[in-house]
Design an enzyme around this catalytic site. Structure first.
Site, PDB file in Angstrom:
ATOM      1  N   HIS A 108      31.994  65.658  49.489  1.00  0.00           N
ATOM      2  CA  HIS A 108      32.946  66.236  48.527  1.00  0.00           C
ATOM      3  C   HIS A 108      33.924  65.206  47.928  1.00  0.00           C
ATOM      4  O   HIS A 108      33.945  64.962  46.721  1.00  0.00           O
ATOM      5  CB  HIS A 108      33.804  67.315  49.205  1.00  0.00           C
ATOM      6  CG  HIS A 108      33.054  68.382  49.910  1.00  0.00           C
ATOM      7  ND1 HIS A 108      32.473  69.441  49.255  1.00  0.00           N
ATOM      8  CD2 HIS A 108      32.809  68.585  51.227  1.00  0.00           C
ATOM      9  CE1 HIS A 108      31.916  70.249  50.135  1.00  0.00           C
ATOM     10  NE2 HIS A 108      32.094  69.759  51.334  1.00  0.00           N
TER      11      HIS A 108
HETATM   12  C1  BDR Z   1      36.945  69.884  51.448  1.00  0.00           C
HETATM   13  O1  BDR Z   1      37.392  70.363  52.714  1.00  0.00           O
HETATM   14  C2  BDR Z   1      37.368  69.339  53.667  1.00  0.00           C
HETATM   15  O2  BDR Z   1      36.661  69.760  54.799  1.00  0.00           O
HETATM   16  C3  BDR Z   1      36.749  68.131  53.015  1.00  0.00           C
HETATM   17  O3  BDR Z   1      37.427  66.955  53.434  1.00  0.00           O
HETATM   18  C4  BDR Z   1      36.919  68.378  51.536  1.00  0.00           C
HETATM   19  O4  BDR Z   1      38.147  67.866  51.078  1.00  0.00           O
HETATM   20  C5  BDR Z   1      35.628  70.540  51.116  1.00  0.00           C
HETATM   21  O5  BDR Z   1      35.752  71.924  51.059  1.00  0.00           O
END
Ligand code: BDR
Ligand code: CA
Length: 314
Positions: A244
């Site tokens: 992400h």
């Molecule tokens: C987001 O949530 C976190 O677990 C990750 O770092 C990312 O920023 C994804 O939904």
């Protein structure tokens, strides 16, 4: 062009860590002014420690790291150890305790002071976790909005389901009220939601390419990503995990890897069932002025080529 001045606000997290490493590997494009940490994937005590562990891994113990808000504005903190492990950086093999210092100043004050001493539209903010620090900075010093060039964030889902609740993505679900303050502040927004991040998956071939770089940084990254993607095949039916947060940094480095649309995004803060939903006016049905570029496509092979290129530099 001189490097673009950015502040990375994060909650590391293995994917935050890769984003930080990519930014620190790109000094000709990005001037990282500081790293501000927030409670999110794990509590603040661990996110600020993890940010310093990553700076040391990147050979940047000089970089200022600040601790910010230890909890969301209204909701109790809900963390994500099931994804990131108890430390938030499980699998990295890094020393538990960094030796570089944590700055004394609060993260919110660093954001405010940096913005207020900058020219109009100079500073880029990159929130990679819940938006608590950014919202508090905006509430405390509304004048910072004029100093912000863009807020480029990982969060939300434009067209698809959430990953924290059926409606909401983790970063926005964790502090929806903060996200709403940020969306309504008037600063230009660029949104990397799950629609796009779920197209950049850590397949075994891609993990192999990272491992083959053969440096201590690559070893730490492949260790942490192997931990991070352990249950995603079951969860999403994909061969790996979505990377992400690095999308934000990848776009700053190579914007043609992504496609997006200018539109309006709002955050649901009143209905319990859909709390934290990013309501994206994809077809322009509300008549609201666009406040964001919302990304929906990525060139995933190009993205991983960039990840490997930047990690190879460290
Ligand atoms: C987001 O949530 C976190 O677990 C990750 O770092 C990312 O920023 C994804 O939904
Ligand atoms: Ca994150």
């Amino acid at each position: 062009m001189p490097p673009r001045p950015i502040i990375i606000d994060c909650d590391p997290g293995q994917d935050d860590a890769v984003a930080l490493l990519m930014a620190l590997a790109s000094p000709e494009s990005l001037k990282v002014l500081g790293i501000t940490c927030v409670a999110g994937n794990v509590p603040l005590e661990l996110t600020q420690r993890n940010a310093r562990r990553v700076c040391e891994l990147a050979g940047r113990p000089d970089l200022p790291v600040f601790a910010g808000c230890p909890r969301p504005l209204i909701l109790p903190l809900g963390t994500a150890e099931a994804v990131h492990g108890q430390s938030g950086l499980d699998g990295s093999g890094l020393p538990d305790q960094p030796t570089m210092p944590l700055q004394d100043r609060h993260a919110v004050d660093f954001i405010i002071d940096t913005c207020l001493s900058a020219a109009d539209g100079e500073i880029t903010l990159c929130p990679l976790g819940p938006m608590t620090n950014i919202a508090v900075a905006i509430v405390k010093a509304p004048k910072i909005v004029g100093k912000i060039r863009e807020i480029i964030f990982m969060g939300g889902a434009a067209l698809g389901p959430g990953n924290r609740t059926p409606s909401a993505e983790f970063n926005i679900a964790t502090d929806p009220h903060a996200a709403r303050i940020v969306m309504e502040a008037g600063a230009p927004l660029v949104m990397f939601g799950l629609d796009v991040t779920h197209t950049v998956i850590t397949t075994p071939t891609r993990l192999d390419a990272i491992r083959k770089i053969g440096t201590p940084v690559a070893e730490a990254v492949s260790g942490m990503l192997s931990f991070y993607d352990r249950h995603d095949p079951e969860r999403y039916g994909e061969p790996g995990a979505p990377l992400h947060d690095p999308c934000v940094i990848a776009w700053l480095l190579q914007p043609d890897l992504f496609r997006g649309k200018e539109t309006h995004v709002a955050v649901e803060t009143t209905s319990p069932l859909t709390l934290g939903r990013t309501v994206v006016d994809w077809w322009g049905v509300t008549g609201n002025e666009p406040n964001a570029i919302v990304m929906d496509r990525a060139d995933s092979d190009g993205f991983y080529a960039l990840v490997v290129d930047r990690l190879s530099r460290l």
